[in-house]
Design an enzyme around this catalytic site. Structure first.
Site, PDB file in Angstrom:
ATOM      1  N   GLY A   1       0.954  -1.085   0.119  1.00  0.00           N
ATOM      2  CA  GLY A   1       0.027   0.102   0.291  1.00  0.00           C
ATOM      3  C   GLY A   1       0.957   1.147  -0.012  1.00  0.00           C
TER       4      GLY A   1
ATOM      5  N   ASP B   1       0.354  -2.367  10.113  1.00  0.00           N
ATOM      6  CA  ASP B   1       0.391  -3.368   8.869  1.00  0.00           C
ATOM      7  C   ASP B   1       1.119  -4.514   8.848  1.00  0.00           C
ATOM      8  OD1 ASP B   1      -0.695  -4.266   6.312  1.00  0.00           O
ATOM      9  OD2 ASP B   1       0.983  -3.165   5.196  1.00  0.00           O
TER      10      ASP B   1
ATOM     11  N   LYS C   1      12.860   1.450  -1.474  1.00  0.00           N
ATOM     12  CA  LYS C   1      11.386   1.440  -1.335  1.00  0.00           C
ATOM     13  C   LYS C   1      11.125   2.924  -1.951  1.00  0.00           C
ATOM     14  CE  LYS C   1       7.265   0.290   0.717  1.00  0.00           C
ATOM     15  NZ  LYS C   1       6.637  -1.105   1.629  1.00  0.00           N
TER      16      LYS C   1
END
Length: 819
Positions: free
Chosen positions: A493, A610, A511
């Site tokens: 996400g 998460d 990332k």
């Protein structure tokens, strides 16, 4: 007495009319006008005249009575407003419920019957017109607007081949039917349409065995909504209800073209977006209208290209982009008039009105020679010229590294093309001479700057930390290190992860973040703060990049990938080496230690938000490293919107995300418990068995624990024959079941989980979680654990306090806790 007097006055004969009416009912002699309203008997819904936003128009509508934000759920005269609510009246007339503006009929239920007696606003938000016997003649649930309430149905009529539609508003101030609609088709699939014709999303057909729509897998783990699908010879329909009627929830066909599911957060007094489709705004067909360019990375999502302007700036301000863009200068197609082409790079080509010509003809010349040609593109795979006439719809700007991007040439008047200031040949020569002359002056300065930058770059590419914190990389450096982001390791996400290598040959994981809106200074400050957090069970952040919208994080590369790749068989059937029980237990313990550090030992409590196998990375020795632990902090505290855009994480979300209470570290505990079940079983918690039934592993485990059945039956079948410590297995299953309790106060802290897994604390048999056991209430006492040397007669609060303050004879030292 007074009423009798007026009814029997001797000088005149009057018809005595009883004008009183229940607060939720319009009777034959009761009218609704001005500020009068109806209120459902339970006080949930109110009905009356309202004015949306800054609009000057009035509508008859229905909204939630008790919510602080007026949320309209149904509108009667949505395409025929009235200008004065005081001269307009809603009443029953000639067997119908009608809205009159003076003597003009504005809206009617349109029945041929003359037996209508009254209309009642029910507790579920359904307005029902009834006859004398109370039987319904007409109901608003059969004439939905943009909102789908619990209990309402969206139907497909098999006899007429027509569907009942949920249709968006045109804008936030205009409830008239918009371009986007949701309907059920004959294949039992829900689909979203643009302009009633072009489909751009489908739920997939209904799967009668698993009781979900094929393209909505998150329905498997839903415990808030009770969905039901019905079909017979004449119709099919889908409806839903709420397990907990105290919750407030609705589905809406939004003006954005997305179907959205909202729940009301009582603590925050706002709507929480729980689910939406399509996930990306630019997946909505023609969202930006004709010639509008959609970009998921920009705000607003829609932009007009050079030489164009919004057709209606007022509509754009209301986020209604359907009218699209119009030319600043109209094209002329006559001899001597010059038109040129504006190149748009890396775009998804429009998919309407394209004409193909063989590539032997120049695309530019072919388009210039056709007055109706508005744009062209060259399709290399087929060597064709594609040309667009009239409107250009569904134009989308893609990311730089997207291989689907194409070059698109938009026809413009020459006056709208970007050009340098006009100048003569002599001026050009003077400019060139000045530039060449200045080059000699600045050459030495540039050489010195290059040498300095090269030195700094070499340090950064070696990961050296000049300020004692993190290395600051440039975007170009990371682009080169990852070979233009060519080797993708995964995504989620918050963005995608790519493999790279620095000049010292050390391997890194980069990332590339999405949805990060902080300014440069704020982003750098928060990243440096996260970079100071060090623990052997947390992935180390080595550096970062922040250049405008380009924000990237650089981590140590984990050679054994993520935990999910070792637990589950991939969709292609690939299966890596099976992790043994001892290794799994150490991974579970190490992950718990990393989370306990984030929750309790950092300056500020960091909630991960998460936790799932995909975010637990394994080093060369299969040591667990919690990844992405800083991203929840980076995106701010509005976690709910971030999580609802994630894929594949719904099964790990704690109930409080939906119920609206404040999120605490116990939300991570719930997610950890769900993941721990998967570590034990080696399978996803939800999967479909060979007979078509859906198997939910936590319910199986809770049954085994509460009925004291064989605990080894819960173990991954691939570990059959391995010597497994039954005490460890029991401890892991019990603590997992405690972690997923509905009430967050019933869940242990991660520090307590660590002590339980280490054997310092004994864990009691947990109660069956209510959300798993069809919301059956558990009246037993809540006890997480007891000291291994304590009596089981202590109550829960005594045990919790005792465990946190006293030292057990079995207690051991955790050398990682202070790392």
């Amino acid at each position: 007495m007074v009423s009798f007097f007026f009814c029997t006055l001797s000088s005149f004969i009057f018809l005595c009319i009883h004008v009183s009416s229940a607060a939720d009912t319009i009777s034959a002699n009761f009218t609704l006008s001005g500020d009068q309203t109806l209120l459902s008997s339970n006080g949930t819904f109110k009905m009356g005249f309202f004015k949306p936003g800054n609009s000057a128009n009035f509508y008859i509508g229905m909204w939630y009575q008790e919510l602080s934000i007026q949320t309209i759920v149904w509108v009667a005269n949505r395409d025929k407003p009235v200008s004065d609510k005081n001269t307009s009246v809603l009443r029953i007339s000639e067997g119908n419920l009608v809205l009159l503006d003076g003597n003009n009929l504005v809206w009617s239920t349109g029945l041929n019957s003359s037996s209508a007696h009254d209309a009642v606003l029910q507790d579920d938000g359904n307005l029902v017109l009834r006859d004398d016997s109370g039987s319904p003649l007409w109901q608003s649930f059969d004439h939905l607007g943009d909102t789908w309430l619990p209990g309402a149905k969206i139907r497909y009529d098999k006899r007429t081949k027509k569907s009942q539609r949920l249709t968006s508003w045109t804008s936030s101030e205009d409830p008239s039917p918009g371009l986007f609609s949701l309907e059920l088709d004959e294949s039992t699939a829900y689909k979203i349409l643009w302009n009633g014709s072009t489909q751009y999303w489908s739920s997939g057909p209904w799967n009668s065995q698993s009781k979900i729509f094929d393209s909505v897998p998150e329905m498997r783990l839903n415990y808030i909504y009770n969905f039901s699908f019905f079909s017979n010879e004449t119709e099919s329909y889908f409806t839903y209800s709420l397990y907990n009627h105290a919750n407030v929830s609705r589905f809406a066909m939004d003006v954005s073209g997305q179907i959205k599911q909202f729940t009301w957060l009582n603590n925050n007094n706002q709507w929480n977006l729980f689910w939406s489709q399509p996930r990306q705004q630019c997946q909505v067909y023609a969202y930006c209208g004709s010639f509008g360019i959609c970009n998921d990375k920009s705000q607003p999502f829609c932009q007009c290209p050079r030489g164009f302007r919004p057709a209606s700036q007022k509509d754009w301000d209301l986020k209604d982009y359907s009218a699209g863009c119009v030319r600043s200068t109209e094209l002329q197609c006559s001899r001597g008039v010059i038109n040129e082409f504006l190149p748009l790079t890396n775009v998804k080509l429009p998919d309407n009105n394209s004409e193909g010509l063989l590539g032997s003809t120049s695309c530019r010349s072919a388009c210039l020679g056709n007055c109706s040609c508005m744009a062209y593109a060259h399709e290399e795979t087929s060597n064709r010229c594609l040309m667009w006439s009239n409107d250009v719809l569904n134009l989308q700007q893609l990311e730089e590294d997207n291989s689907e991007g194409s070059m698109f040439y938009l026809r413009l008047s020459a006056s709208d093309m970007p050009r340098n200031s006009p100048s003569g040949k002599s001026n050009k020569v003077m400019i060139i001479g000045a530039v060449l002359g200045s080059l000699g002056v600045v050459a030495l300065v540039l050489l010195a700057v290059i040498l300095i930058l090269r030195s700094l770059r070499m340090k950064r590419m070696r990961g050296e930390k000049s300020d004692g914190t993190l290395a600051a990389f440039s975007y170009r450096e990371l682009q080169n290190a990852t070979k233009n982001f060519s080797e993708k390791l995964g995504g989620g996400g918050f963005g995608s992860v790519f493999k790279g290598a620095l000049q010292d040959s050390s391997v890194i994981a980069v990332k590339r973040l999405e949805g990060i809106s902080q300014g440069e200074k704020q982003f750098r400050t928060e990243v440096v703060t996260i970079g100071t957090i060090q623990h052997m069970n947390l992935v180390r952040l080595r550096g970062f990049c922040s250049e405008g919208n380009k924000k990237l994080l650089v981590y140590d590369y984990m050679p054994n990938g993520s935990l999910d790749s070792h637990l589950f068989i991939t969709q292609t059937g690939e299966e890596k080496t099976v992790l043994g029980w001892k290794l799994r237990y150490q991974i579970a313990l190490g992950t718990a230690r990393g989370l306990a550090y984030l929750h309790d030992e950092c300056r500020d409590c960091i909630i991960h938000c998460d936790i799932k196998p995909e975010n637990i990375l394994l080093d060369s020795q299969f040591g667990p490293k919690v990844a992405d632990f800083g991203l929840a902090k980076l995106v701010g505290r509005d976690f709910s919107r971030v999580l609802t855009t994630m894929r594949g994480t719904r099964g790990y979300l704690a109930p409080e995300w939906i119920s609206g209470v404040a999120i605490t570290a116990k939300a991570d505990v719930y997610s950890y418990g769900m993941m721990l079940f998967e570590i034990v079983s080696g399978r996803r918690n939800t999967e479909q068995s060979e007979n078509g039934k859906v198997r939910f592993f936590p319910s199986v485990a809770a049954t085994v624990l509460t009925k004291d059945e064989d605990i080894r039956s819960l173990l991954d079948p691939r570990l059959e024959g391995e010597s497994v410590d039954t005490e460890e297995l029991t401890r892991a299953c019990k603590v997992a079941c405690w972690c997923i309790q509905d009430e967050e106060s019933h869940r242990p802290a991660m520090s307590q989980v660590v002590q339980i897994l280490e054997g310092v604390l004994e864990v009691n048999t947990p109660p069956f979680p209510r959300s798993i056991q069809a919301l059956v209430e558990n009246d037993g006492s809540v006890v997480f654990f007891t000291e291994s040397s304590s009596s089981s007669s202590h109550n829960s609060s005594q045990k919790q306090n005792h465990s946190s303050s006293s030292s057990s004879s079995k207690k051991t030292t955790n050398n990682n806790s202070s790392a």
